[in-house]
Design an enzyme around this catalytic site. Structure first.
Site, PDB file in Angstrom:
ATOM      1  N   ARG A 173      17.046  -6.551   1.667  1.00  0.00           N
ATOM      2  CA  ARG A 173      16.172  -7.725   1.633  1.00  0.00           C
ATOM      3  C   ARG A 173      16.027  -8.317   3.032  1.00  0.00           C
ATOM      4  O   ARG A 173      16.943  -8.930   3.581  1.00  0.00           O
ATOM      5  CB  ARG A 173      16.720  -8.788   0.672  1.00  0.00           C
ATOM      6  CG  ARG A 173      15.724  -9.914   0.444  1.00  0.00           C
ATOM      7  CD  ARG A 173      16.246 -11.031  -0.432  1.00  0.00           C
ATOM      8  NE  ARG A 173      15.195 -11.997  -0.685  1.00  0.00           N
ATOM      9  CZ  ARG A 173      14.787 -12.943   0.167  1.00  0.00           C
ATOM     10  NH1 ARG A 173      15.353 -13.037   1.357  1.00  0.00           N
ATOM     11  NH2 ARG A 173      13.823 -13.780  -0.161  1.00  0.00           N
ATOM     12  N   HIS A 183      12.515  -9.904   5.393  1.00  0.00           N
ATOM     13  CA  HIS A 183      11.076 -10.116   5.383  1.00  0.00           C
ATOM     14  C   HIS A 183      10.330  -9.080   6.218  1.00  0.00           C
ATOM     15  O   HIS A 183       9.219  -8.669   5.857  1.00  0.00           O
ATOM     16  CB  HIS A 183      10.739 -11.523   5.897  1.00  0.00           C
ATOM     17  CG  HIS A 183      11.009 -12.610   4.905  1.00  0.00           C
ATOM     18  ND1 HIS A 183      12.268 -12.912   4.455  1.00  0.00           N
ATOM     19  CD2 HIS A 183      10.168 -13.458   4.254  1.00  0.00           C
ATOM     20  CE1 HIS A 183      12.209 -13.899   3.586  1.00  0.00           C
ATOM     21  NE2 HIS A 183      10.935 -14.259   3.446  1.00  0.00           N
ATOM     22  N   TYR A 227      -2.446  -3.474  -6.101  1.00  0.00           N
ATOM     23  CA  TYR A 227      -2.688  -2.832  -7.394  1.00  0.00           C
ATOM     24  C   TYR A 227      -4.175  -2.652  -7.645  1.00  0.00           C
ATOM     25  O   TYR A 227      -5.014  -3.203  -6.938  1.00  0.00           O
ATOM     26  CB  TYR A 227      -2.064  -3.657  -8.523  1.00  0.00           C
ATOM     27  CG  TYR A 227      -2.837  -4.908  -8.902  1.00  0.00           C
ATOM     28  CD1 TYR A 227      -3.664  -4.923 -10.014  1.00  0.00           C
ATOM     29  CD2 TYR A 227      -2.739  -6.069  -8.139  1.00  0.00           C
ATOM     30  CE1 TYR A 227      -4.370  -6.071 -10.370  1.00  0.00           C
ATOM     31  CE2 TYR A 227      -3.436  -7.212  -8.481  1.00  0.00           C
ATOM     32  CZ  TYR A 227      -4.259  -7.209  -9.596  1.00  0.00           C
ATOM     33  OH  TYR A 227      -4.971  -8.334  -9.933  1.00  0.00           O
ATOM     34  N   ARG A 273     -11.082   0.561  -2.733  1.00  0.00           N
ATOM     35  CA  ARG A 273     -10.505  -0.779  -2.617  1.00  0.00           C
ATOM     36  C   ARG A 273      -8.992  -0.712  -2.494  1.00  0.00           C
ATOM     37  O   ARG A 273      -8.381  -1.479  -1.739  1.00  0.00           O
ATOM     38  CB  ARG A 273     -10.916  -1.653  -3.802  1.00  0.00           C
ATOM     39  CG  ARG A 273     -10.491  -3.106  -3.646  1.00  0.00           C
ATOM     40  CD  ARG A 273     -11.094  -4.000  -4.710  1.00  0.00           C
ATOM     41  NE  ARG A 273     -10.642  -3.640  -6.044  1.00  0.00           N
ATOM     42  CZ  ARG A 273     -11.014  -4.290  -7.152  1.00  0.00           C
ATOM     43  NH1 ARG A 273     -11.852  -5.319  -7.065  1.00  0.00           N
ATOM     44  NH2 ARG A 273     -10.586  -3.910  -8.340  1.00  0.00           N
ATOM     45  N   LYS A 333      -5.979  -7.146  -2.943  1.00  0.00           N
ATOM     46  CA  LYS A 333      -5.602  -7.132  -4.364  1.00  0.00           C
ATOM     47  C   LYS A 333      -4.081  -6.986  -4.449  1.00  0.00           C
ATOM     48  O   LYS A 333      -3.542  -5.911  -4.734  1.00  0.00           O
ATOM     49  CB  LYS A 333      -6.333  -6.013  -5.106  1.00  0.00           C
ATOM     50  CG  LYS A 333      -6.391  -6.236  -6.623  1.00  0.00           C
ATOM     51  CD  LYS A 333      -7.385  -5.296  -7.254  1.00  0.00           C
ATOM     52  CE  LYS A 333      -7.424  -5.438  -8.777  1.00  0.00           C
ATOM     53  NZ  LYS A 333      -7.928  -6.739  -9.216  1.00  0.00           N
ATOM     54  N   GLU A 352     -14.048 -18.219  -6.605  1.00  0.00           N
ATOM     55  CA  GLU A 352     -14.065 -17.271  -7.724  1.00  0.00           C
ATOM     56  C   GLU A 352     -13.356 -17.934  -8.891  1.00  0.00           C
ATOM     57  O   GLU A 352     -13.277 -19.160  -8.951  1.00  0.00           O
ATOM     58  CB  GLU A 352     -13.410 -15.947  -7.322  1.00  0.00           C
ATOM     59  CG  GLU A 352     -12.018 -16.062  -6.747  1.00  0.00           C
ATOM     60  CD  GLU A 352     -11.453 -14.724  -6.287  1.00  0.00           C
ATOM     61  OE1 GLU A 352     -12.111 -13.692  -6.472  1.00  0.00           O
ATOM     62  OE2 GLU A 352     -10.330 -14.717  -5.750  1.00  0.00           O
ATOM     63  N   LEU A 408     -11.898 -11.905  -4.014  1.00  0.00           N
ATOM     64  CA  LEU A 408     -11.650 -10.480  -4.152  1.00  0.00           C
ATOM     65  C   LEU A 408     -12.982  -9.750  -4.262  1.00  0.00           C
ATOM     66  O   LEU A 408     -13.848 -10.174  -5.044  1.00  0.00           O
ATOM     67  CB  LEU A 408     -10.813 -10.199  -5.401  1.00  0.00           C
ATOM     68  CG  LEU A 408     -10.448  -8.726  -5.617  1.00  0.00           C
ATOM     69  CD1 LEU A 408      -9.383  -8.303  -4.617  1.00  0.00           C
ATOM     70  CD2 LEU A 408      -9.974  -8.491  -7.039  1.00  0.00           C
TER      71      LEU A 408
END
Length: 289
Positions: free
Chosen positions: A97, A99, A30, A49, A144, A176, A200
């Site tokens: 579903r 992985h 995101y 990014r 992110k 951070e 990040l």
């Protein structure tokens, strides 16, 4: 009005299948772009990014740069407020579903915008409190990712005490905060951990660095121990919505003299001037035809 998979529609009508991998696995990335006076701030850097996060997670980028700009501008223009925070995410899409990555799933793209809430004047003038915790998140914090339960658990520690942030230490060194980058000032020098897999690469982090260089404010990227963080003259947290905020107490102990420091005051002034310059320019990049 929000955007979902090629359509603009009211948020109440925006729905995704329960087998979307973003819902099942948190398998997505995101961005959040601040918008001042309807001008996106550092849009190209945010899109770069996003592209990096998509590449690192091997999620197909469904749009070109021009198409992303077009969608973002249309979402911005659909809102009644001028200052906004545009949130958008891309998940790997809908699949059974499993992985392992599906071979033919179409990425899901969702975008919305809310009023941008920047720090109130009182916080800038008096500073904020923070707490600390051990950084127990995964080792790819440079992506992110929408898989944010680790950050949420750490942010809750500060929320429960009324603090603005949770500063994080891993192996005795500052990384951070739960939703921010961190800068430390010691003897007039601005310090911050260097970019790597444990933090990040913040857009505001880069703006602060650019402002420091342009105005001859001494700055270094290096490891910062927990002890040196606690003994700092100043501590700041930065993000797209926080901009630059001074932390004046950490775990109940004063940072420096317990108030926003002189280097912060200078950086805050320069940051606001830089932001105003962007707003006055009012430029938008070209969009798709």
């Amino acid at each position: 009005m929000v955007f979902l998979n090629g359509k603009f529609l009211p948020i109440e009508e925006a729905k995704i299948p329960v087998l979307d991998r973003g819902f099942i696995f948190g398998d997505g990335v995101y961005e959040l772009v601040p918008v001042y006076s309807r001008v996106p701030f550092r849009l190209e850097e945010h899109l770069a990014r996003l592209e990096r996060s998509l590449g690192e997670t091997k999620i197909r980028n469904p749009y070109s740069r021009a198409q992303w700009r077009d969608i973002i501008y249309r979402v911005v223009d659909a809102q009644p407020f001028d200052d906004q925070g545009v949130y958008f995410q891309v998940t790997r899409g809908v699949a059974k579903r499993d992985h392992a990555f599906p071979k033919d799933a179409e990425p899901t793209v969702f975008m919305m915008s809310n009023p941008l809430v920047t720090p109130p004047k009182e916080v800038v003038q008096k500073g904020a409190s923070a707490v600390s915790a051990q950084d127990n998140r995964w080792l790819r914090c440079d992506i992110k990712s929408i898989s944010l339960i680790g950050n949420c658990l750490l942010r809750q520690l500060s929320a429960e005490t009324g603090a603005i942030e949770t500063l994080l230490f891993r192996d005795g060194k500052l990384t951070e905060a739960s939703a921010s980058n961190v800068f430390v000032v010691r003897r007039g020098v601005i310090l911050s951990p260097a970019k790597g897999n444990l933090i990040l690469p913040g857009i505001t982090y880069d703006v602060v660095a650019e402002i420091a260089r342009a105005n001859n404010l001494p700055m270094e990227y290096r490891d910062i121990t927990e002890a040196k963080t606690r003994a700092a003259d100043e501590i700041w947290v930065t993000s797209s919505s926080k901009e630059v905020v001074p932390v004046v107490t950490l775990d109940g102990a004063k940072v420096g003299d317990g108030g926003p420091g002189p280097v912060f005051a200078r950086m805050h002034q320069l940051y606001q001037e830089f932001k105003q310059k962007v707003m006055r320019a009012g430029k938008r990049e070209a969009v798709s035809a």
